[in-house]
Scaffold this active site. Structure first.
Site, PDB file in Angstrom:
ATOM      1  N   ASP A  67       0.810  -1.220   0.000  1.00  0.00           N
ATOM      2  CA  ASP A  67       0.000   0.000   0.000  1.00  0.00           C
ATOM      3  C   ASP A  67       0.844   1.272   0.000  1.00  0.00           C
ATOM      4  O   ASP A  67       2.062   1.236   0.214  1.00  0.00           O
ATOM      5  CB  ASP A  67      -0.954   0.002   1.214  1.00  0.00           C
ATOM      6  N   ASN A 136      -7.589  -3.097  14.350  1.00  0.00           N
ATOM      7  CA  ASN A 136      -8.983  -3.316  13.935  1.00  0.00           C
ATOM      8  C   ASN A 136      -9.110  -4.488  12.964  1.00  0.00           C
ATOM      9  O   ASN A 136     -10.157  -4.666  12.348  1.00  0.00           O
ATOM     10  CB  ASN A 136      -9.567  -2.033  13.317  1.00  0.00           C
ATOM     11  N   HIS A 138      -7.337  -4.935  10.152  1.00  0.00           N
ATOM     12  CA  HIS A 138      -7.050  -4.684   8.739  1.00  0.00           C
ATOM     13  C   HIS A 138      -5.770  -5.391   8.310  1.00  0.00           C
ATOM     14  O   HIS A 138      -4.869  -5.629   9.116  1.00  0.00           O
ATOM     15  CB  HIS A 138      -7.021  -3.180   8.409  1.00  0.00           C
ATOM     16  N   GLU A 143      -9.643  -1.962   5.408  1.00  0.00           N
ATOM     17  CA  GLU A 143     -10.292  -1.692   6.679  1.00  0.00           C
ATOM     18  C   GLU A 143     -11.520  -2.585   6.848  1.00  0.00           C
ATOM     19  O   GLU A 143     -12.010  -3.161   5.865  1.00  0.00           O
ATOM     20  CB  GLU A 143     -10.705  -0.213   6.731  1.00  0.00           C
TER      21      GLU A 143
HETATM   22  C1  F6R Z   1       1.317  -1.356   6.094  1.00  0.00           C
HETATM   23  C2  F6R Z   1       0.215  -2.264   6.279  1.00  0.00           C
HETATM   24  C3  F6R Z   1      -0.596  -2.243   7.533  1.00  0.00           C
HETATM   25  C4  F6R Z   1       0.230  -2.571   8.771  1.00  0.00           C
HETATM   26  C5  F6R Z   1      -0.639  -2.570  10.018  1.00  0.00           C
HETATM   27  C6  F6R Z   1       0.173  -2.796  11.271  1.00  0.00           C
HETATM   28  O1  F6R Z   1       1.939  -1.582   4.841  1.00  0.00           O
HETATM   29  O2  F6R Z   1      -0.049  -3.023   5.396  1.00  0.00           O
HETATM   30  O3  F6R Z   1      -1.650  -3.174   7.420  1.00  0.00           O
HETATM   31  O4  F6R Z   1       0.837  -3.818   8.616  1.00  0.00           O
HETATM   32  O5  F6R Z   1      -1.307  -1.342  10.124  1.00  0.00           O
HETATM   33  O6  F6R Z   1       1.012  -1.717  11.481  1.00  0.00           O
HETATM   34  P1  F6R Z   1       2.052  -1.695  12.711  1.00  0.00           P
HETATM   35  O7  F6R Z   1       3.028  -2.780  12.419  1.00  0.00           O
HETATM   36  O8  F6R Z   1       2.664  -0.333  12.639  1.00  0.00           O
HETATM   37  O9  F6R Z   1       1.254  -1.951  13.920  1.00  0.00           O
END
Ligand code: F6R
EC number: 3.5.99.6
Length: 260
Positions: A67, A136, A138, A143
Site C-alpha cells: 500500500d 482493527n 485490517h 479496513e
Molecule cells: C502497512 C500495512 C498495515 C500494517 C498494520 C500494522 O503496509 O499493510 O496493514 O501492517 O497497520 O502496522 P504496525 O506494524 O505499525 O502496527
C-alpha cells in the site's frame, strides 16, 4: 493456518526472516509482497543483517508493497516509498527497478490501482507475501467491511488507523485520509503468506483473525481461506487465542511439525 507462537518478539522476527530467506534460497528470483509499519522494522533490520553476513541475496528478487498513502509523493518523508528505501532497499542488493509500490501522487488513482494489479499479474504473481495486522483487523489498508475478494483500489482510512499512524506526521491534518492498497483478494491470490504480529495491542485482532468467523468485519480473517498462511506471533500477540495448547502441541515454541 499454521500458527507459530514464540516466547518473544525477537524470536518471532528471526523466524519470519528465516522463512523469507529460505524462499530466496530455493527461488532467487522470487516475487515478494512487502508490508510497512512498526512491526516490520525489526524484521527488515534482520534481513539487512543477514544480507551483510552474506546469507541473503536479493539480486534477482522483485518486490511489491501492499500500500501507499494517496496524496503523498514517493520522495515525501512519510511515504511508504521512503520507508522501504530507508529501512530496507538501500541496505541490500536489490535492483531498485524491481521494487514496486503504488504511486500515491497519482492523477488518476483508479487507473493507478488497475496498473498496479496488472503489474503484479505480469510478474507471475507473488510467491511470498508479508503481512502485518492493524488493531482493527485490517491487512494492507483493507479496513473492516472491505470486500474479501477486493483487488488493488482506493480505500478510505478509518480514524483508528489514522490515529495509529499519527506518530509519523508532524501535523494531525497532514495524516492522509485515503490510501491505495492491494485488496484482500489480491492477498489471497499470493502463493504463500506470512502474517507477523507482536505485542499485546494486536491480541484481540489476532484472535478474531485465527479463531473468529470469516468476516469482512475482520479482513484478516480471510486468511483462513488462504491455502498456505503462516501466522507468526509472540506470546503477547497470542494472548487472546483459545486454542494455544493445540498450536503449541503442533509447533512447540514455533518449531516445524513432524510432517515438514
Ligand atoms: C502497512 C500495512 C498495515 C500494517 C498494520 C500494522 O503496509 O499493510 O496493514 O501492517 O497497520 O502496522 P504496525 O506494524 O505499525 O502496527
Amino acid at each position: 493456518m499454521k500458527v507459530l507462537i514464540y516466547d518473544d518478539a525477537e524470536r518471532a522476527v528471526v523466524s519470519a526472516a528465516d522463512q523469507l530467506v529460505a524462499v530466496l534460497e530455493t527461488k532467487p528470483d522470487a516475487v515478494f509482497g512487502l508490508a510497512t509499519g512498526g512491526t516490520m522494522l525489526p524484521l527488515y533490520q534482520r534481513l539487512v543483517e543477514l544480507h551483510r553476513d552474506g546469507r541473503a541475496s536479493f539480486g534477482k528478487a522483485s518486490t511489491f508493497n501492499l500500500d501507499e498513502y494517496i496524496g503523498i509523493a514517493p520522495d515525501h518523508a512519510c511515504s511508504y516509498h521512503t520507508y522501504m528505501r530507508e529501512v530496507l532497499f538501500k541496505h541490500i542488493d536489490i535492483d531498485p527497478s524491481r521494487t514496486h509500490l503504488p504511486r500515491g501522487d497519482c492523477a488518476d488513482c483508479v487507473a493507478e490501482a488497475a496498473r498496479y494489479e496488472a503489474l503484479i499479474a505480469a510478474s507471475g504473481g507473488i510467491d511470498f507475501q508479508l503481512v502485518g495486522i492493524g488493531q482493527n483487523g485490517h491487512i494492507g489498508f483493507n479496513e473492516p467491511t472491505s470486500s474479501l475478494s477486493s483487488l488493488t483500489r482506493i480505500k478510505t482510512l478509518t480514524e483508528d488507523t489514522r490515529r495509529a499512524n499519527a506518530r509519523y506526521f508532524d501535523n494531525p491534518e497532514d495524516i492522509p485520509k485515503y490510501a491505495l492498497t492491494m485488496g484482500v483478494g489480491s492477498i489471497l491470490a499470493t502463493r504463500r503468506c506470512l502474517l507477523l504480529a507482536t505485542g499485546v495491542t494486536k491480541a484481540r485482532a489476532v484472535a478474531a483473525m485465527v479463531e473468529g468467523p470469516i468476516s469482512a468485519a475482520c479482513p484478516a480473517s480471510a486468511l483462513q481461506l488462504h491455502p498456505k498462511a503462516t501466522i507468526v506471533l509472540d506470546r503477547d500477540a497470542a494472548a487472546e487465542l483459545e486454542l494455544t495448547e493445540y498450536y503449541q502441541h503442533v509447533h512447540p515454541k514455533g518449531a516445524e511439525s513432524v510432517w515438514n
